[in-house]
Scaffold this active site. Structure first.
Site, PDB file in Angstrom:
ATOM      1  CG  HIS A  63     -34.562 -62.173  18.349  1.00 47.58           C
ATOM      2  ND1 HIS A  63     -34.024 -60.926  18.613  1.00 47.58           N
ATOM      3  CD2 HIS A  63     -33.888 -63.040  19.158  1.00 47.58           C
ATOM      4  CE1 HIS A  63     -33.074 -61.038  19.513  1.00 47.58           C
ATOM      5  NE2 HIS A  63     -32.978 -62.301  19.870  1.00 47.58           N
ATOM      6  CG  HIS A  65     -33.300 -65.718  21.563  1.00 52.51           C
ATOM      7  ND1 HIS A  65     -32.214 -65.578  20.732  1.00 52.51           N
ATOM      8  CD2 HIS A  65     -33.677 -67.030  21.478  1.00 52.51           C
ATOM      9  CE1 HIS A  65     -31.937 -66.749  20.163  1.00 52.51           C
ATOM     10  NE2 HIS A  65     -32.809 -67.640  20.599  1.00 52.51           N
ATOM     11  CG  ASP A  67     -31.906 -61.371  25.481  1.00 45.75           C
ATOM     12  OD1 ASP A  67     -32.425 -62.316  24.872  1.00 45.75           O
ATOM     13  OD2 ASP A  67     -30.859 -60.808  25.087  1.00 45.75           O
ATOM     14  CG  HIS A  68     -33.931 -59.313  22.300  1.00 45.30           C
ATOM     15  ND1 HIS A  68     -33.323 -58.183  21.793  1.00 45.30           N
ATOM     16  CD2 HIS A  68     -32.923 -60.179  22.610  1.00 45.30           C
ATOM     17  CE1 HIS A  68     -32.007 -58.354  21.796  1.00 45.30           C
ATOM     18  NE2 HIS A  68     -31.746 -59.554  22.290  1.00 45.30           N
ATOM     19  CG  HIS A 143     -30.092 -64.276  16.336  1.00 45.50           C
ATOM     20  ND1 HIS A 143     -28.836 -64.148  16.872  1.00 45.50           N
ATOM     21  CD2 HIS A 143     -30.937 -64.440  17.395  1.00 45.50           C
ATOM     22  CE1 HIS A 143     -28.908 -64.238  18.195  1.00 45.50           C
ATOM     23  NE2 HIS A 143     -30.172 -64.420  18.537  1.00 45.50           N
ATOM     24  CG  ASP A 211     -29.653 -60.691  19.882  1.00 43.39           C
ATOM     25  OD1 ASP A 211     -29.477 -59.509  20.206  1.00 43.39           O
ATOM     26  OD2 ASP A 211     -29.890 -61.598  20.700  1.00 43.39           O
ATOM     27  CG  HIS A 269     -27.535 -57.257  23.105  1.00 46.18           C
ATOM     28  ND1 HIS A 269     -26.758 -58.360  22.870  1.00 46.18           N
ATOM     29  CD2 HIS A 269     -28.781 -57.727  23.324  1.00 46.18           C
ATOM     30  CE1 HIS A 269     -27.502 -59.453  22.938  1.00 46.18           C
ATOM     31  NE2 HIS A 269     -28.745 -59.094  23.216  1.00 46.18           N
TER      32      HIS A 269
END
Length: 311
Positions: A63, A65, A67-68, A143, A211, A269
């Protein structure tokens, strides 16, 4: 030599810490390299781990976000700079294509044409892996933004049984022909089938679940895998926060592994809210539900797949 292992390039959640980089995981599989969720700093972490852009054959983003995915620009530009010649397939949620485009072309560089986009959509989507020795499926999760988990699966094979072969007079080149054709005629005039001389060898399976709240997608991805790489952002005391923000607790990750019959549970994570002294609590909470092998990761860990099931 065949290598199947997971290199952890980062294991923090939203915010990197002194000891944990943003996400990043490279699954090496018989000459292929599946890079999951390259967060900020992934390129440098690969250098620390002794990996190169040439090791990457897939990029799988769960996805968009930060941090990914904030490491995508560096990985793409490194692939171009190093002249990677083989195709690199890039899977990502189709609904986030605008984010992918911004990341893919975040700065000026001499572009590469080896990256092949594979946007995913729907509840479940099988990706074309061409001649790779595995299949790859994306499954929608739960999510606040659209997110997918991934499942990599090797086809089942066969294990030959030497005593059964000998008892039926199958030896030498006849064994290879039996494997290829499914049956052979022995010098004694006997027809021998593959089923008589072999047992099914289950293919190895890995699931990557980031997530998400608990949902059907998590359970489907995890079912019967040899290794489950799964987020465990929160401890049980913060289960309400986990549900609110679309995450799992370590206890939930353990329960999923137990229900799914997982062989090796890999926890990652972790929220920056917990000090290093509390790390053991994630494994403790997961082990209350899951009695199998548990690995609580640290950056630059290299985790082998469990040994192959015999039947």
């Amino acid at each position: 030599m065949s290598v199947r292992d997971l290199t952890v390039l980062g294991s923090a959640s939203a915010v990197p810490t002194r000891s944990r980089n943003h996400n990043g995981y490279l699954l090496r599989w018989d000459g292929h390299g599946v890079l999951f969720d390259p967060g900020e700093g992934t390129q440098r972490q690969m250098t620390h781990a002794g990996l190169s852009a040439n090791d990457v054959t897939w990029i799988c983003v769960t996805h968009f976000h930060g941090d990914h995915c904030l490491g995508v620009p560096g990985i793409v530009q490194r692939i171009a700079r190093d002249g990677v010649a083989h195709p690199v397939d890039a899977a990502f949620p189709a609904s986030g294509r605008a984010y992918w485009e911004r990341l893919r072309y975040a700065a000026a560089f001499r572009d590469t044409d080896v990256i092949r986009e594979r946007p995913v959509s729907g509840e479940r989507m099988a990706l074309d892996t061409g001649g790779a020795p595995f299949s790859l499926v994306a499954r929608r999760l739960s999510h606040p933004v659209e997110a997918y988990g991934y499942r990599l699966e090797e086809p089942d094979g066969v294990t030959m049984l030497p005593h059964e072969l000998a008892a039926r007079g199958v030896q030498g080149p006849l064994i290879r022909r039996l494997q290829k054709d499914g049956q052979v005629l022995t010098p004694a005039g006997r027809t021998v089938t593959l089923d008589e001389c072999s047992v099914t060898r289950p293919g190895q399976k890995v699931a990557f679940v980031m997530d998400t709240r608990l949902c059907d997608g998590v359970r489907e991805l995890a079912a019967g895998v040899d290794m489950l790489v799964i987020e465990s952002t929160f401890l049980g005391e913060d289960a309400a926060l986990a549900a609110e923000y679309g995450h799992l607790t370590a206890a939930q990750a353990g329960a999923v592994a137990a229900e799914a019959g997982v062989r090796r549970l890999v926890l990652t994570h972790f929220s920056e809210r917990y000090p290093a002294a509390d790390e053991h609590r994630f494994a403790d909470e997961a082990s209350a539900a899951f009695g199998g092998d548990i690995t609580l990761v640290h950056d630059l860990d290299r985790i082998p797949l469990p040994s192959r099931r015999l039947t």
